[in-house]
Design an enzyme around this catalytic site. Structure first.
Site, PDB file in Angstrom:
ATOM      1  N   GLU A   1       0.828  -1.206   0.000  1.00 24.49           N
ATOM      2  CA  GLU A   1       0.000   0.000   0.000  1.00 24.49           C
ATOM      3  C   GLU A   1       0.862   1.255   0.000  1.00 24.49           C
ATOM      4  O   GLU A   1       0.527   2.253  -0.643  1.00 24.49           O
ATOM      5  CB  GLU A   1      -0.939  -0.024   1.209  1.00 24.49           C
ATOM      6  CG  GLU A   1      -2.050  -1.060   1.057  1.00 24.49           C
ATOM      7  CD  GLU A   1      -2.928  -1.181   2.283  1.00 24.49           C
ATOM      8  OE1 GLU A   1      -4.147  -1.334   2.123  1.00 24.49           O
ATOM      9  OE2 GLU A   1      -2.385  -1.141   3.407  1.00 24.49           O
TER      10      GLU A   1
ATOM     11  N   GLU B   1      -3.971  -9.873   3.090  1.00 24.30           N
ATOM     12  CA  GLU B   1      -4.805  -9.677   4.274  1.00 24.30           C
ATOM     13  C   GLU B   1      -5.919 -10.710   4.409  1.00 24.30           C
ATOM     14  O   GLU B   1      -6.239 -11.159   5.523  1.00 24.30           O
ATOM     15  CB  GLU B   1      -5.391  -8.260   4.269  1.00 24.30           C
ATOM     16  CG  GLU B   1      -4.415  -7.169   4.661  1.00 24.30           C
ATOM     17  CD  GLU B   1      -3.544  -6.692   3.514  1.00 24.30           C
ATOM     18  OE1 GLU B   1      -2.799  -5.727   3.706  1.00 24.30           O
ATOM     19  OE2 GLU B   1      -3.623  -7.298   2.416  1.00 24.30           O
TER      20      GLU B   1
END
Length: 258
Positions: free
Chosen positions: A112, A132
């Protein structure tokens, strides 16, 4: 310190300095990064930022899952950083180019942070992943809202729904990575890109970045007519005249940032 920042010749070199934990980011590291980003934003001498991880294994493995002090679930979502993971994934307040020097794994929040950079230079060993879902979490801090705007949606959804790793070469083919080089050539490649940035007019770069950041939701016609403060500053600057003058006189421009 978990993060170091050295400013040399107008370049802020920001390093996540936790190689023993794959440069994972915990709450302390996040706070240090925020302090550094704010410091850079207030330093008019900085014309470029390079973000990387210490060691040769990881750019960043994202959130430190070994830490028991971190928020999770709804509490994390409710307290998420508006600037995204590491304070950079969704940040709009840094006006200068940010280069990601991806020296190894960029996982979860680490990837990210890469999404929040303007230019991505990666080692051929680098691997990228948003895993995730494999641990019952979500890529809340930039992944779910940014990745599918940068690469084909099926590739983005595939990465997030399976947690599969992708190579720097593969992501370069989808336009997410600018350059892929060997470990031995990584520093030289980053330095070449930084040199090209510093050879460009700083106000022009700020205007370009502002346009890229603020017009993605607009039509081409609307985007073209949007007058950002950075655009106006570049158009009326001394550097706008200096660049043309230097070209005509066949010399290197003397940029003053005004």
């Amino acid at each position: 310190m978990n993060v170091t920042c050295k400013i040399l010749d107008h370049v802020a070199w920001v390093t996540i300095n936790r190689p023993d934990r794959m440069n994972a980011v915990d709450s302390q590291t996040e706070s240090e990064l925020e302090r550094i980003w704010q410091s850079i934003e207030g330093d008019t001498s900085v014309r470029c930022v390079v973000l990387t991880g210490a060691g040769n294994k990881a750019f960043s493995a994202g959130a430190d899952l070994k830490s028991d002090s971190e928020l999770s679930g709804l509490k994390y979502w409710a307290h998420q950083n508006p600037n995204g993971f590491g304070g950079i994934a969704l940040r709009k307040s840094i006006k200068v180019p940010v280069v990601a020097r991806v020296n190894g794994l960029a996982l979860g929040g680490g990837m990210e942070m890469v999404l929040g950079c303007d230019i991505v230079i990666a080692s051929e060993r680098a691997k990228f992943s948003l895993p995730e879902a494999k641990v019952g979490r979500l890529p809340l801090d930039g992944g779910m809202v940014a990745l599918n705007r940068m690469i084909p949606s099926k590739i983005a959804s595939g990465m997030m729904m399976t947690g599969r790793m992708m190579s720097a070469k593969d992501l370069a083919s989808y336009g997410l990575v600018n350059s892929v080089v060997s470990d031995e050539d990584l520093d030289n490649e980053v330095n070449d890109w930084v040199s090209d940035i510093l050879n460009s007019a700083p106000l022009s770069l700020k205007a370009i970045k502002a346009s890229l950041s603020n017009t993605t939701h607009l039509s081409i016609q609307e985007a073209r007519s949007l007058q950002t403060p950075e655009l106006v500053a570049a158009l009326v600057s001394e550097d706008a005249e200096e660049g043309v003058r230097a070209f005509r006189e066949k010399r290197v421009p003397n940029w003053k940032g005004r």
